[in-house]
Every structure is written in structure tokens, then in C-alpha cells.
Design an enzyme around this catalytic site. Structure first.
Site, PDB file in Angstrom:
ATOM      1  N   TYR A 138       0.865  -1.184   0.000  1.00 20.80           N
ATOM      2  CA  TYR A 138       0.000   0.000   0.000  1.00 20.80           C
ATOM      3  C   TYR A 138       0.899   1.231   0.000  1.00 20.80           C
ATOM      4  O   TYR A 138       1.471   1.596   1.024  1.00 20.80           O
ATOM      5  CB  TYR A 138      -0.948   0.032   1.217  1.00 20.80           C
ATOM      6  CG  TYR A 138      -1.830  -1.189   1.382  1.00 20.80           C
ATOM      7  CD1 TYR A 138      -2.028  -2.082   0.335  1.00 20.80           C
ATOM      8  CD2 TYR A 138      -2.476  -1.441   2.589  1.00 20.80           C
ATOM      9  CE1 TYR A 138      -2.829  -3.200   0.492  1.00 20.80           C
ATOM     10  CE2 TYR A 138      -3.281  -2.562   2.753  1.00 20.80           C
ATOM     11  CZ  TYR A 138      -3.444  -3.436   1.700  1.00 20.80           C
ATOM     12  OH  TYR A 138      -4.235  -4.539   1.870  1.00 20.80           O
ATOM     13  N   PRO A 148     -14.972  -6.058   2.642  1.00 17.56           N
ATOM     14  CA  PRO A 148     -16.264  -6.396   3.268  1.00 17.56           C
ATOM     15  C   PRO A 148     -17.425  -5.567   2.733  1.00 17.56           C
ATOM     16  O   PRO A 148     -18.570  -6.040   2.700  1.00 17.56           O
ATOM     17  CB  PRO A 148     -16.021  -6.122   4.759  1.00 17.56           C
ATOM     18  CG  PRO A 148     -14.878  -5.160   4.804  1.00 17.56           C
ATOM     19  CD  PRO A 148     -14.008  -5.526   3.632  1.00 17.56           C
ATOM     20  N   LEU A 149     -17.121  -4.347   2.300  1.00 14.65           N
ATOM     21  CA  LEU A 149     -18.199  -3.523   1.732  1.00 14.65           C
ATOM     22  C   LEU A 149     -18.193  -3.593   0.208  1.00 14.65           C
ATOM     23  O   LEU A 149     -18.816  -2.759  -0.455  1.00 14.65           O
ATOM     24  CB  LEU A 149     -18.068  -2.071   2.211  1.00 14.65           C
ATOM     25  CG  LEU A 149     -18.329  -1.870   3.712  1.00 14.65           C
ATOM     26  CD1 LEU A 149     -17.981  -0.452   4.154  1.00 14.65           C
ATOM     27  CD2 LEU A 149     -19.791  -2.189   4.069  1.00 14.65           C
ATOM     28  N   SER A 196     -15.866  -2.799  -1.720  1.00 17.19           N
ATOM     29  CA  SER A 196     -15.286  -1.503  -2.112  1.00 17.19           C
ATOM     30  C   SER A 196     -16.308  -0.364  -2.079  1.00 17.19           C
ATOM     31  O   SER A 196     -16.226   0.577  -2.870  1.00 17.19           O
ATOM     32  CB  SER A 196     -14.643  -1.601  -3.501  1.00 17.19           C
ATOM     33  OG  SER A 196     -13.732  -2.661  -3.530  1.00 17.19           O
ATOM     34  N   LYS A 238     -24.916   3.563  -0.609  1.00 15.08           N
ATOM     35  CA  LYS A 238     -25.041   4.982  -0.969  1.00 15.08           C
ATOM     36  C   LYS A 238     -24.833   5.257  -2.451  1.00 15.08           C
ATOM     37  O   LYS A 238     -25.017   6.361  -2.908  1.00 15.08           O
ATOM     38  CB  LYS A 238     -24.065   5.799  -0.143  1.00 15.08           C
ATOM     39  CG  LYS A 238     -22.653   5.359  -0.425  1.00 15.08           C
ATOM     40  CD  LYS A 238     -21.605   6.084   0.330  1.00 15.08           C
ATOM     41  CE  LYS A 238     -20.284   5.472  -0.101  1.00 15.08           C
ATOM     42  NZ  LYS A 238     -19.142   6.113   0.434  1.00 15.08           N
TER      43      LYS A 238
HETATM   44  N1  LIG Z   1      -5.217  -9.157   1.569  1.00 15.85           N
HETATM   45  C1  LIG Z   1      -5.474  -8.528   0.448  1.00 15.85           C
HETATM   46  O1  LIG Z   1      -5.008  -8.905  -0.636  1.00 15.85           O
HETATM   47  C2  LIG Z   1      -6.366  -7.331   0.474  1.00 15.85           C
HETATM   48  C3  LIG Z   1      -6.954  -6.851  -0.715  1.00 15.85           C
HETATM   49  C4  LIG Z   1      -7.790  -5.754  -0.633  1.00 15.85           C
HETATM   50  C5  LIG Z   1      -8.037  -5.133   0.584  1.00 15.85           C
HETATM   51  N2  LIG Z   1      -7.443  -5.602   1.718  1.00 15.85           N
HETATM   52  C6  LIG Z   1      -7.694  -4.964   3.043  1.00 15.85           C
HETATM   53  O2  LIG Z   1      -9.068  -4.869   3.264  1.00 15.85           O
HETATM   54  C7  LIG Z   1      -9.398  -3.528   3.609  1.00 15.85           C
HETATM   55  C8  LIG Z   1     -10.789  -3.212   3.170  1.00 15.85           C
HETATM   56  O3  LIG Z   1     -10.881  -3.194   1.764  1.00 15.85           O
HETATM   57  P1  LIG Z   1     -11.282  -1.880   0.949  1.00 15.85           P
HETATM   58  O4  LIG Z   1     -11.028  -0.690   1.786  1.00 15.85           O
HETATM   59  O5  LIG Z   1     -10.607  -1.938  -0.359  1.00 15.85           O
HETATM   60  O6  LIG Z   1     -12.809  -2.107   0.655  1.00 15.85           O
HETATM   61  P2  LIG Z   1     -14.140  -2.101   1.542  1.00 15.85           P
HETATM   62  O7  LIG Z   1     -13.860  -2.125   2.992  1.00 15.85           O
HETATM   63  O8  LIG Z   1     -15.003  -3.137   0.973  1.00 15.85           O
HETATM   64  O9  LIG Z   1     -14.766  -0.691   1.130  1.00 15.85           O
HETATM   65  C9  LIG Z   1     -14.225   0.502   1.619  1.00 15.85           C
HETATM   66  C10 LIG Z   1     -14.914   1.673   0.952  1.00 15.85           C
HETATM   67  O10 LIG Z   1     -16.295   1.716   1.315  1.00 15.85           O
HETATM   68  C11 LIG Z   1     -16.700   3.070   1.510  1.00 15.85           C
HETATM   69  N3  LIG Z   1     -17.120   3.186   2.923  1.00 15.85           N
HETATM   70  C12 LIG Z   1     -16.463   2.780   4.029  1.00 15.85           C
HETATM   71  N4  LIG Z   1     -17.177   3.023   5.133  1.00 15.85           N
HETATM   72  C13 LIG Z   1     -18.330   3.571   4.733  1.00 15.85           C
HETATM   73  C14 LIG Z   1     -19.469   4.047   5.412  1.00 15.85           C
HETATM   74  N5  LIG Z   1     -19.572   3.984   6.741  1.00 15.85           N
HETATM   75  N6  LIG Z   1     -20.487   4.563   4.693  1.00 15.85           N
HETATM   76  C15 LIG Z   1     -20.373   4.634   3.364  1.00 15.85           C
HETATM   77  N7  LIG Z   1     -19.314   4.227   2.658  1.00 15.85           N
HETATM   78  C16 LIG Z   1     -18.304   3.687   3.331  1.00 15.85           C
HETATM   79  C17 LIG Z   1     -15.489   3.952   1.178  1.00 15.85           C
HETATM   80  O11 LIG Z   1     -15.499   4.238  -0.223  1.00 15.85           O
HETATM   81  P3  LIG Z   1     -15.987   5.628  -0.883  1.00 15.85           P
HETATM   82  O12 LIG Z   1     -15.792   6.708   0.129  1.00 15.85           O
HETATM   83  O13 LIG Z   1     -15.139   5.764  -2.105  1.00 15.85           O
HETATM   84  O14 LIG Z   1     -17.405   5.404  -1.242  1.00 15.85           O
HETATM   85  C18 LIG Z   1     -14.351   2.993   1.454  1.00 15.85           C
HETATM   86  O15 LIG Z   1     -13.169   3.305   0.803  1.00 15.85           O
HETATM   87  C19 LIG Z   1      -8.314  -2.695   2.928  1.00 15.85           C
HETATM   88  O16 LIG Z   1      -8.193  -1.401   3.466  1.00 15.85           O
HETATM   89  C20 LIG Z   1      -7.118  -3.557   3.155  1.00 15.85           C
HETATM   90  O17 LIG Z   1      -6.603  -3.319   4.452  1.00 15.85           O
HETATM   91  C21 LIG Z   1      -6.633  -6.686   1.674  1.00 15.85           C
END
Ligand SMILES: NC(=O)c1ccc[n+]([C@@H]2O[C@H](COP(=O)([O-])OP(=O)(O)OC[C@H]3O[C@@H](n4cnc5c(N)ncnc54)[C@H](OP(=O)(O)O)[C@@H]3O)[C@@H](O)[C@H]2O)c1
Length: 310
Positions: free
Chosen positions: A59, A207-208, A210, A216
Site C-alpha cells: 500500500y 467487506p463492503l 469496495s 449509498k
Molecule cells: N489481503 C489482500 O489482498 C487485500 C486486498 C484488498 C483489501 N485488503 C484490506 O481490506 C481492507 C478493506 O478493503 P477496501 O477498503 O478496499 O474495501 P471495503 O472495505 O469493501 O470498502 C471501503 C470503501 O467503502 C466506503 N465506505 C467505508 N465506510 C463507509 C461508510 N460507513 N459509509 C459509506 N461508505 C463507506 C469507502 O469508499 P468511498 O468513500 O469511495 O465510497 C471505502 O473506501 C483494505 O483497506 C485492506 O486493508 C486486503
């Protein structure tokens, strides 16, 4: 601290709502990221009881770990926080390859320790499998680092079920991290049951989905980052997914919560899942995700969410 949960058979205890930090300095993942906002995400988390931070070498690269290190130094709260980081990416000329060899992993841990400004990492994951290294040998290297006190627990991420079984041959794997959300349920077939059976904590990433499952976005929402190419954000599939999200809005309303909270609460009802690491782009989202802890889904709500997305 109240409301803490243990991660599988590890000695780690965390708030079940953690913070995914790929938007903290993850310039390679999101364009135009503001690093000060990234640090604010971490500060907001730590000062509001979120003590499980998920980062990785890639990252940034490197910047997410460095910025987290800066905030930990500034707050003086290193001991109150569980830091998970990951390594395996190696730059070879213009190419990025995966390396799980013991020598590479040991050096990667040393480098992460420096960037994070700490002398131990609570949870170190092999981020992706390589093709060559037997997975029990790779995990064996992490076991040596654990015995030396440089890492406190062992994780693997993005491994197939066969790779996970080989990695866990000696029973050393504490945590598995894999893609899992209501729109991507492949892990339910073998990975999640294996993890639950072996007391390996399963941390779902995305989990969301992305942000798609936060409730929303509309059919008109446009994306300028890596979501432009993600399958569930494309054309009719995007619209079908938004329709599914609409079908669970009444459950959010009945719980006086938002869709994001019931979705996140649903994962915590799954056997094998102890904690989740939703990402956030703004400090208010970090705080908002904590409201998940107030949601108590009934069994019929759990089943209904399952059916809508099955
Ligand atoms: N092991 C791996 O290969 C791997 C791969 C991917 C990710 N990860 C880990 O998993 C974590 C989570 O994945 P992610 O951040 O990509 O995706 P995510 O948790 O599925 O989605 C995050 C996105 O959802 C929106 N969001 C978050 N909270 C919210 C709320 N309360 N209300 C409305 N929208 C909300 C924001 O996007 P907007 O503001 O743009 O709408 C935020 O960037 C990463 O940060 C990373 O640490 C690991």
C-alpha cells in the site's frame, strides 16, 4: 477493554471493527490521496477505540506503513494497537513478483518493522502465494520470527485451500485473510469452513465490496479508481447489485442503522469471522462503521440477508 474479541487461536484481542488502511498512503491504489487525511483516519480510529489496523508493504508502496508509524509515534499508543501488515511483493525491474522464500520474508519483516517504527508486529501475513516456495516452509520462517518475538502471530492471505492446508501443516497459521463479502461468497465453499474448523480467524477483505454494499451508490455513480475495472461495478451487474442492496434497506431501517452497518454486522454472525477491517476514505466513515457494534440482527434478518445475496 469492553467488547474485545480474540482472533482465533492467536493471543491477539481486538475490537471486532478494525480499519483497513489501503487508503492511508495507498497511492498505487487510489489516485490523489491526501496523506494528512490518511493519518487522520488512523488518529480517528485509535482515539475512538479501534485498535486493529490492517496495512501492507504494497500500500503506497511503503507509505501506508510509514504513515501509520508516524501516527503511532505521535500518539504514543503503540502498545494499545494491534498492527497487521503483509509482505510478498518484490520489485524485479519493471515487474512485481511474489516471493515467499524464508530469506525474503525475514528481510521483509525487518523492513516493515523499520517503517512502522516498532520492534514487533502483532500479525504478519504472507500477502500472496508465490509459485515456488512450499507453504509450510514459508510459514516456518514466520514461526522463527515469532519465536524471536519479532512477530506475535502468523497470517496468510489470498492462498487457495490447498495452499492454506500446506501452510497450516504444523498448525502455525493463526489468521487467514481472503476476499469475502455478500457479493463474492466463494470462500464459503472451503476456506471459511477450514478456518472455522482449525480455529484460524478468517478476516474478510473488501467487506463492503469496495463501497458497493454501503448502500449509498446509485446507477448514476461514476468511479475514477480501480473500481472502474471491478466486475461487480460493471453495467447490468452493477445495477443488479444495487437492487439487492435496496432489498435489505428495510432491515437497516428496522435496526435504526445504515445498510453498511447491517452488512458488516452480518459477517460477524459467521462462524470463523471474529473481526472485520472495512476501509475508509474519510474520518467520518471510520466513526460511522463503529455503529455496527450497536446492531443485533435477529436470526430471521440474518437468513434474509443470506437469501437476498445467495
Ligand atoms: N489481503 C489482500 O489482498 C487485500 C486486498 C484488498 C483489501 N485488503 C484490506 O481490506 C481492507 C478493506 O478493503 P477496501 O477498503 O478496499 O474495501 P471495503 O472495505 O469493501 O470498502 C471501503 C470503501 O467503502 C466506503 N465506505 C467505508 N465506510 C463507509 C461508510 N460507513 N459509509 C459509506 N461508505 C463507506 C469507502 O469508499 P468511498 O468513500 O469511495 O465510497 C471505502 O473506501 C483494505 O483497506 C485492506 O486493508 C486486503
Amino acid at each position: 477493554m469492553a467488547g474485545q474479541t480474540k482472533l482465533g487461536k492467536s493471543d491477539l484481542t481486538v475490537n471486532p471493527i478494525g480499519l483497513g488502511t489501503n487508503a492511508v498512503g495507498g497511492h498505487n491504489l487510489y489516485p490523489n490521496l491526501n496523506e494528512e487525511t490518511g493519518k487522520d483516519l488512523v488518529r480517528t480510529a485509535i482515539s475512538n477505540g479501534i485498535n486493529f489496523l490492517d496495512t501492507a508493504f504494497i500500500y503506497g508502496p511503503k507509505r501506508s506503513e510509514e504513515l501509520i508509524g508516524e501516527v503511532l509515534k505521535e500518539t504514543g499508543k503503540r502498545d494499545e494497537v494491534v498492527i497487521a501488515t503483509k509482505g510478498a511483493h518484490k520489485f524485479a525491474g519493471d515487474e512485481t513478483v511474489m516471493d515467499n522464500s524464508p530469506s525474503f520474508l525475514k528481510q521483509a519483516v525487518e523492513d516493515s518493522l523499520k517503517r512502522l517504527g516498532t520492534d514487533y508486529i502483532d500479525l504478519y501475513y504472507i500477502h500472496f502465494p508465490d509459485e515456488d516456495t512450499p507453504k509450510d516452509e514459508a510459514v516456518g520462517a514466520l514461526k522463527e520470527l515469532k519465536d524471536e518475538g519479532k512477530i506475535k502471530s502468523i497470517g496468510v492471505s489470498n492462498f487457495s485451500i490447498d495452499q492454506l492446508k500446506q501452510a497450516n501443516k504444523d498448525g502455525y497459521v493463526d489468521v487467514f485473510q481472503g476476499e469475502y463479502n455478500l457479493l463474492q461468497r466463494y470462500a464459503e465453499k472451503e476456506l471459511l469452513p477450514y478456518a472455522a474448523e482449525h480455529n484460524i480467524s478468517f478476516i474478510p477483505y473488501f467487506p463492503l465490496a469496495s463501497g458497493l454494499l454501503a448502500g449509498k451508490y446509485t446507477k448514476e455513480t461514476k468511479f475514477d479508481d480501480l473500481r472502474k475495472s471491478m466486475p461487480h461495478f460493471q453495467g447490468e451487474e452493477f445495477e443488479r447489485n444495487l437492487d439487492k442492496v435496496d432489498k435489505i434497506r428495510h432491515i437497516a431501517e428496522a435496526n435504526n442503522a445504515e445498510v453498511a452497518h447491517v452488512v458488516l454486522a452480518w459477517y460477524l454472525t459467521r462462524e470463523g469471522i471474529d473481526a472485520i477491517i472495512p476501509g475508509a476514505k474519510r474520518p467520518d466513515q471510520v466513526l460511522n462503521n463503529l455503529k455496527t457494534l450497536d446492531v443485533q440482527l435477529s436470526q430471521s434478518e440474518v437468513d434474509e440477508i443470506d437469501r437476498v445475496f445467495r
